[in-house]
Scaffold this active site. Structure first.
Site, PDB file in Angstrom:
ATOM      1  N   ASP A 344       0.833  -1.195   0.000  1.00 17.73           N
ATOM      2  CA  ASP A 344       0.000   0.000   0.000  1.00 17.73           C
ATOM      3  C   ASP A 344       0.872   1.252   0.000  1.00 17.73           C
ATOM      4  OD1 ASP A 344      -2.616   1.395   0.454  1.00 17.73           O
ATOM      5  OD2 ASP A 344      -1.680   1.898   2.373  1.00 17.73           O
ATOM      6  N   GLU A 382       1.649  -0.370  -5.049  1.00 18.59           N
ATOM      7  CA  GLU A 382       0.731   0.709  -5.369  1.00 18.59           C
ATOM      8  C   GLU A 382       1.622   1.938  -5.533  1.00 18.59           C
ATOM      9  OE1 GLU A 382      -3.446   2.519  -3.738  1.00 18.59           O
ATOM     10  OE2 GLU A 382      -1.837   2.271  -2.273  1.00 18.59           O
TER      11      GLU A 382
END
Length: 701
Positions: A344, A382
């Site tokens: 993330d 990401e």
């Protein structure tokens, strides 16, 4: 009593001789180990860790056994301006906790500072309610530690939420719905394998703490991007069956997935912790050694860098913090059976300090690259955060995959926005269809580095993408101001549910075109859980706090023969089978931009106009909506030798288009047009092929 013990490994390590405790807190003045009863409510013993080696406080408890509940009190200065926030009145969770007991309720008793005056230390003791660690019995090492199984060109990702996937699934026994055990049920894995999924990508499963704002509204951080325990599986997804623990049940789930020949990836959050900003709770690292664990502002060290938009950022430029992350990753790979990780807000991990910004050679990436286990796992970034220069698509090291949001936006703009100013043209479509070479064709990276997706957890579901023009997020309690405001969606003439046959037919047509584009593009395709069922979140494009039937997949009636969901699922399965059949469509090497001059049999991609002529610069720049993509080895290929030619005929316009076929004996394998796709198998084409509006036709020699 405690004996000196050892400064390694960090955390609580049980053995036949007892338990060794080790905590990294180099700025601390003293550390107390607090032992609790099995409920975790009553402190029974407080022992001082007398030994400190290179900033590691340690001690050995000869009487300790697995099941022991413990936490720490850490002594030191209270001086937020210099980055120190020690408060021994607050019980602190071991960052290396393998199992966590207790629930953070958002009350101000968890604050290290005085709620009325943040510059002062809060003297109230929170031991009775604080999060605590329970010493876990070690699991045996996973049989396939750190090994991704699926060939890169064969990989099909499926992003899912452990609870939402099975909470409403009648094929799963009621006690197991919404749990790790439920996800391992044969009926669940059968469904995923039927779709053609090879790799399950789980949304965060590390132990989280919900934000106080959500708790006050009776909500929770359902998505789970608020980690506080990097070694502890989230207990909310544990069935609680006797003889199991969250860790053992997770491991059994991983084993069941591996038994199917599938991969398991987990979404991990190492960019920030659940302790939020300077007004957030003191749960663990803030009270252990705030100045060590977090990026603090240089101009005012009472404040935190906030590149993740969550209040704080972990400082992986510090060796001990980097060690925490690496130890956590190895734990999940070696002991829990995880094959890979989706990181993330990954640029945060490459920010060693505020001055240098993101660096693909930062300590974190170097540590991963040299690790004999982690370097062989599947690594997915990401590639953006909200810090300065935070958008880094295509800049991660070789071997990494990256979520490609430009692929998402281009395909939405091409198929859904042709009547709008923000439409995507043929050139953009082709560039993204061919794996975004501008971003990824460098440093030896393969087309599979691009993780292509149309939908993901963040944003509209596929059904909502063709059902809503606007977000409908009022249930989140932020006055509909959260979530993306520009979704490149198309409600097909009605906002939300509709009984109009024309509206429903257009929605079906567009969903099929988008799915076919995704599965036929070069790169690594990723499906969103529930899209194959027609799952809707009623227009909520930021359902991070909706732990209810907004996000739980509705399975009732989806398997009924002839249902919309059954037809859509069967269509995805056919696309996946077609992808497996066509090596040209899943190549792990970049195709030559143009075939060799004068050699019609050389490999390459030929971009053709509907009349069969090569695309010209003028064709790329006009407002056309149709083209054909000719993959393969020309007309000399022989049936069954793996070198067949493939033709993808794309028509995003409002009218049917007739395509002139290249020389050869062509068979139409699949059409995304619901009316033309009879499912009767390939049929011969004679020189031309008619592709209806907003549709794709796929043919082969």
């Amino acid at each position: 009593m405690l004996s000196p013990g050892k400064p390694y490994p960090l955390g609580a390590t049980p053995s036949q001789q007892g338990i060794n405790f080790a905590l990294a807190a180099p700025s601390a003045e003293a550390v107390d180990l607090c032992i609790f009863d099995t409920t975790g409510n009553n402190e029974q013993q407080r022992l001082s860790l007398k030994e400190q080696t290179d900033g590691i406080w340690h001690g050995h408890l000869p009487s300790g056994k697995p099941g022991l509940v413990y936490a720490y009190r850490v002594h030191g200065p209270w001086n937020p301006k210099t980055g120190h926030r020690f408060n021994p009145s607050k019980l602190l969770l071991d960052p290396y906790a393998r199992e966590i007991t207790g629930t953070y309720d958002g009350s101000d008793l968890f604050l290290g500072h005085d709620p009325a005056n943040p510059e002062k230390r809060d003297p109230r003791d929170n031991a009775a309610v604080a999060l605590k660690a329970r010493v876990a019995t070690p699991l045996a090492p996973a049989a396939t530690a750190g090994h991704a199984r699926i060939a890169p060109g064969d990989r099909v990702l499926y992003e899912l939420h452990v609870k939402g996937q099975t909470k409403l699934n009648p094929a799963v026994p009621a006690p197991l719905r919404g749990t790790y055990a439920g996800l391992a049920e044969p009926a669940v894995l059968d469904h995923l394998q039927h779709l053609g999924v090879t790799t399950l990508s789980l949304m965060p499963v590390q132990h989280r703490a919900d934000e106080p704002r959500l708790l006050r509204m009776g909500l929770s951080n359902y998505w789970g991007y608020n980690t506080i325990g990097w070694f502890a599986p989230e207990a909310r997804y544990w069935s609680g069956r006797p003889g199991t623990t969250p860790a053992s049940e997770f491991r059994a789930m991983a084993d069941a997935i591996h038994a199917r020949g599938m991969e398991l990836v987990i979404d991990v959050v190492y960019n920030h912790s659940a302790e939020s900003d300077e007004l957030g709770p003191t749960l663990s690292m803030r009270g252990i050694d705030n100045a060590l664990y977090y990026h603090l502002r240089e101009d005012d060290r009472s404040l935190y860098e906030n590149w993740a938009g969550t209040g704080n950022c972990l400082n992986l430029g510090e060796p001990r913090v980097l060690q925490l992350v690496m130890d956590s990753l190895r734990f999940w790979a070696c002991e829990m059976g995880v094959d890979g990780f989706r990181f993330d807000l990954a640029p945060v991990l490459g920010r060693a300090d505020a001055q240098r910004g993101f660096d693909a050679r930062a300590p974190f990436f170097a540590a991963i690259a040299q690790d004999p286990v982690l370097s062989r796992t599947l690594l997915i970034a990401e590639p953006w955060d909200i810090g300065p220069g935070g958008y880094r698509l295509g800049e991660f090291p070789p071997g990494w995959l990256e979520w490609n949001d430009r692929y998402r936006d281009t395909q939405r703009g091409f198929w859904l926005r042709q009547d709008h100013d923000d439409k995507a043209g043929l050139g953009d479509f082709a560039h993204r269809f061919a794996a975004s070479s501008t971003e990824f064709a460098h440093r030896g990276r393969a087309p599979t580095a691009s993780v292509n997706f149309i939908t993901a957890h963040d944003g509209f579901t596929l059904r909502d993408l063709v059902s809503y023009d606007e977000r409908h997020n009022l249930a989140n309690g932020e006055n509909n101001g959260d979530g993306h405001g520009h979704n490149l969606s198309n409600n097909c003439g009605a906002e939300g549910p509709s009984d109009d046959p024309a509206v429903l037919a257009l929605r079906t047509r567009l969903q099929r075109a988008l799915l076919a584009t995704l599965m036929l593009s070069q790169g690594t395709p990723m499906l969103l859980a529930g899209d194959e069922l027609g799952h809707s979140q009623q227009g909520n494009n930021n359902a991070y706090c909706q732990d209810n039937d907004t996000t739980w997949l509705a399975w009732i009636g989806t398997s009924a023969p002839g249902s919309d969901a059954a037809r859509l699922g069967a269509f995805i399965a056919r696309l996946a089978a077609l992808r497996r059949e066509a090596p040209a469509l899943r190549s792990t090497r970049w195709w030559p931009a143009e075939p060799a001059p004068g050699d019609s049999s050389s490999p390459g991609i030929r971009w053709l106009r509907p009349d069969g002529e090569p695309m010209t610069p003028a064709d790329w720049n006009d407002t056309g909506t149709a083209l054909a993509i000719h993959f393969g080895h020309g007309t000399t290929a022989k049936e069954g030798d793996g070198s067949s030619s493939w033709l993808v005929m794309v028509n995003a316009g409002a009218q049917a288009v007739s395509f002139t076929l290249p020389p050869g004996a062509w068979l139409l394998c699949l059409s995304t047009d619901p009316e033309a796709d009879t499912g009767d198998g390939p049929r011969a084409l004679e020189g031309t092929a008619q592709v209806p509006f907003s549709s794709i036709g796929i043919a082969r020699t």
